[in-house]
Motif scaffolding. Structure first.
Motif, short mmCIF file in Angstrom:
data_model
loop_
_atom_site.label_atom_id
_atom_site.label_comp_id
_atom_site.label_asym_id
_atom_site.label_seq_id
_atom_site.Cartn_x
_atom_site.Cartn_y
_atom_site.Cartn_z
N ALA A 114 43.84 38.57 -39.28
CA ALA A 114 43.05 38.49 -40.51
C ALA A 114 43.93 38.24 -41.73
O ALA A 114 43.52 37.54 -42.66
CB ALA A 114 42.24 39.77 -40.70
N ILE A 115 45.12 38.80 -41.75
CA ILE A 115 45.98 38.72 -42.93
C ILE A 115 46.89 37.49 -42.91
O ILE A 115 46.99 36.76 -43.89
CB ILE A 115 46.83 40.00 -43.07
N VAL A 116 47.55 37.27 -41.78
CA VAL A 116 48.56 36.21 -41.70
C VAL A 116 48.00 34.94 -41.05
O VAL A 116 48.44 33.84 -41.34
CB VAL A 116 49.81 36.71 -40.94
N GLY A 117 47.03 35.11 -40.15
CA GLY A 117 46.46 33.95 -39.48
C GLY A 117 46.79 33.90 -38.00
O GLY A 117 46.21 33.12 -37.26
N HIS A 118 47.72 34.74 -37.56
CA HIS A 118 47.98 34.85 -36.13
C HIS A 118 48.38 36.29 -35.82
O HIS A 118 48.97 36.98 -36.65
CB HIS A 118 49.03 33.85 -35.63
N GLY A 119 48.01 36.73 -34.63
CA GLY A 119 48.15 38.13 -34.27
C GLY A 119 49.54 38.61 -33.96
O GLY A 119 49.76 39.81 -33.82
N LYS A 123 56.40 41.98 -39.29
CA LYS A 123 56.11 42.91 -40.39
C LYS A 123 56.37 42.26 -41.75
O LYS A 123 55.60 42.46 -42.69
CB LYS A 123 56.98 44.17 -40.27
N GLU A 124 57.43 41.48 -41.84
CA GLU A 124 57.78 40.84 -43.11
C GLU A 124 56.70 39.85 -43.54
O GLU A 124 56.42 39.69 -44.74
CB GLU A 124 59.13 40.10 -42.99
N GLN A 125 56.10 39.17 -42.57
CA GLN A 125 55.03 38.23 -42.89
C GLN A 125 53.80 38.96 -43.41
O GLN A 125 53.14 38.50 -44.35
CB GLN A 125 54.67 37.40 -41.65
N VAL A 126 53.49 40.11 -42.81
CA VAL A 126 52.36 40.91 -43.28
C VAL A 126 52.63 41.39 -44.70
O VAL A 126 51.76 41.30 -45.58
CB VAL A 126 52.09 42.10 -42.33
N ALA A 131 51.06 41.12 -50.28
CA ALA A 131 51.47 41.01 -51.69
C ALA A 131 50.79 39.81 -52.34
O ALA A 131 50.33 39.89 -53.49
CB ALA A 131 52.99 40.90 -51.79
N ARG A 132 50.69 38.74 -51.61
CA ARG A 132 50.07 37.52 -52.14
C ARG A 132 48.56 37.67 -52.31
O ARG A 132 48.00 37.31 -53.34
CB ARG A 132 50.39 36.37 -51.20
N LEU A 133 47.90 38.21 -51.28
CA LEU A 133 46.44 38.37 -51.33
C LEU A 133 45.99 39.31 -52.44
O LEU A 133 44.94 39.13 -53.03
CB LEU A 133 45.92 38.90 -49.99
N LEU A 134 46.81 40.33 -52.70
CA LEU A 134 46.43 41.34 -53.70
C LEU A 134 47.15 41.14 -55.04
O LEU A 134 47.05 42.00 -55.91
CB LEU A 134 46.70 42.74 -53.14
N SER A 135 47.87 40.03 -55.18
CA SER A 135 48.59 39.71 -56.41
C SER A 135 49.52 40.84 -56.85
O SER A 135 49.54 41.24 -58.02
CB SER A 135 47.61 39.37 -57.54
N LEU A 136 50.28 41.36 -55.91
CA LEU A 136 51.21 42.45 -56.21
C LEU A 136 52.50 41.89 -56.79
O LEU A 136 52.92 40.80 -56.42
CB LEU A 136 51.52 43.26 -54.95
N PRO A 137 53.15 42.62 -57.67
CA PRO A 137 54.41 42.13 -58.25
C PRO A 137 55.56 42.09 -57.25
O PRO A 137 56.52 41.36 -57.43
CB PRO A 137 54.69 43.12 -59.39
#
Length: 184
Positions: A114-119, A123-126, A131-137
């Motif tokens: 759901a987050i990255v596009g593949h299961g 961890k680094e990709q998640v 961070a990108r989806l939630l616009s985190l600094p």
């Protein structure tokens, strides 16, 4: 109306939590962090479980979520580790349901897909995608990122479930696949 979702990534040493608010298709970051038990000696399992229980209960009380999403334990190559992780998960679940929260459960594979596009994402990709989806600094810690990922996963799944429920049973039946007299 906004829905506040608490994600929990259970762990015996570090339990991650993440809180997001979902309003329609928009997601808003509320908070994230960890409940740590590493101050206790390794052999103090009851003490660790107590810290997890109280920590998750405190997070739920502070952020007042409408529901929660918890990672399902996978079977590890080491059965002892799996049992210990299951107990940590149980402490977190008990804390959530003691506060009358509805709890959804997702596998790590489902969350990563759901987050990255593949299961099988790392961890680094998640961390980067959360961070990108939630616009985190910056990127959250690994455990907090997984917990936020679970909350986002549930937000997306909840929207899909609501859309399916909105379709009338007759319309769902009309679009069903039929094989040998059975609908699927």
């Amino acid at each position: 109306m906004a829905t506040r979702i608490l994600g929990i990534d259970p762990g015996l040493r570090t339990t991650g939590f993440g809180v997001v608010e979902c309003e329609g298709s928009r997601l808003h970051y509320i908070a994230s962090g960890t409940v740590r038990t590493d101050a206790l000696p390794n052999g103090d399992l009851p003490g660790r479980l107590k810290i997890i229980f109280e920590g998750v209960r405190e997070v739920a009380a502070r952020y007042q979520p409408d529901c929660a999403a918890v990672e399902i334990v996978f079977v590890n190559v080491n059965p002892q580790s799996t049992l210990l992780l299951g107990q940590a998960r149980g402490a977190a679940l008990a804390a959530l349901v003691s506060g009358d929260l509805a709890v959804a459960e997702y596998t790590a594979l489902q969350m990563k897909k759901a987050i990255v596009g593949h299961g099988h994402a790392r961890k680094e990709q998640v961390q980067a995608m959360v961070a990108r989806l939630l616009s985190l600094p910056g990127e959250p810690s690994r455990d907090a990122a997984d917990a936020l990922g679970l909350a986002v996963c549930h937000a997306h799944a909840g929207a899909s479930q609501a859309a399916i429920a909105a379709v009338s049973p007759l319309a769902r039946r009309a679009h069903a696949q039929y094989r040998k007299g059975r609908s699927y």
